[in-house]
Design an enzyme around this catalytic site. Sequence first.
Site: not given
Ligand code: DQA
Length: 149
Positions: A26, A77, A83, A90, A105, A114
């Site tokens: 990240y 985000n 997921h 909703d 990511s 993911r």
């Molecule tokens: C995320 C990707 C998700 O899979 C993960 O659980 C996160 C960060 C990202 O910003 O890459 O918490 O949303």
Amino acid sequence: MSPHRTVLLLSGPNLNMLGLREPEVYGVETLDDHVAVATATAEAHGFELRHFQSNHEGELVDLIHAARGNHEAIIINAGAFTHYSWSIHDALAVFDGPIVELHLSNPERRESWRSTSVISPVAHGIICGFGGVGYRLAVEAVVELLSRR
Ligand code: DQA
């Protein structure tokens, strides 16, 4: 509608730990760093950006409900809620403006679980895999979408 044109940026669980959390995935920037980029980009386009981070699903649902009539667009985000949170799905489905799904990511390049996003079916577009740059791109995307309305 708020007197200012506003965009709502929502951050889901564990994003408050950015900087410390898996920096190889990240990056080393903090959430505040990303919010500063998003805020500056929004202001350059004449928008105000409001940001909330929560580790609690219901709190995010409440914030999405409250966005209706108060914010022109949502950038979200949702972290791991991406997921599996059908309640966030909703809630977003009720929102009447552009929605951009954002990830630092690229979830498609990571663990197979993911690859499922329950946010994507209610988002206008997705920005992922660009690290912190995605925060600027996401704001530019909503500005572009709003200009088409
Ligand atoms: C995320 C990707 C998700 O899979 C993960 O659980 C996160 C960060 C990202 O910003 O890459 O918490 O949303």
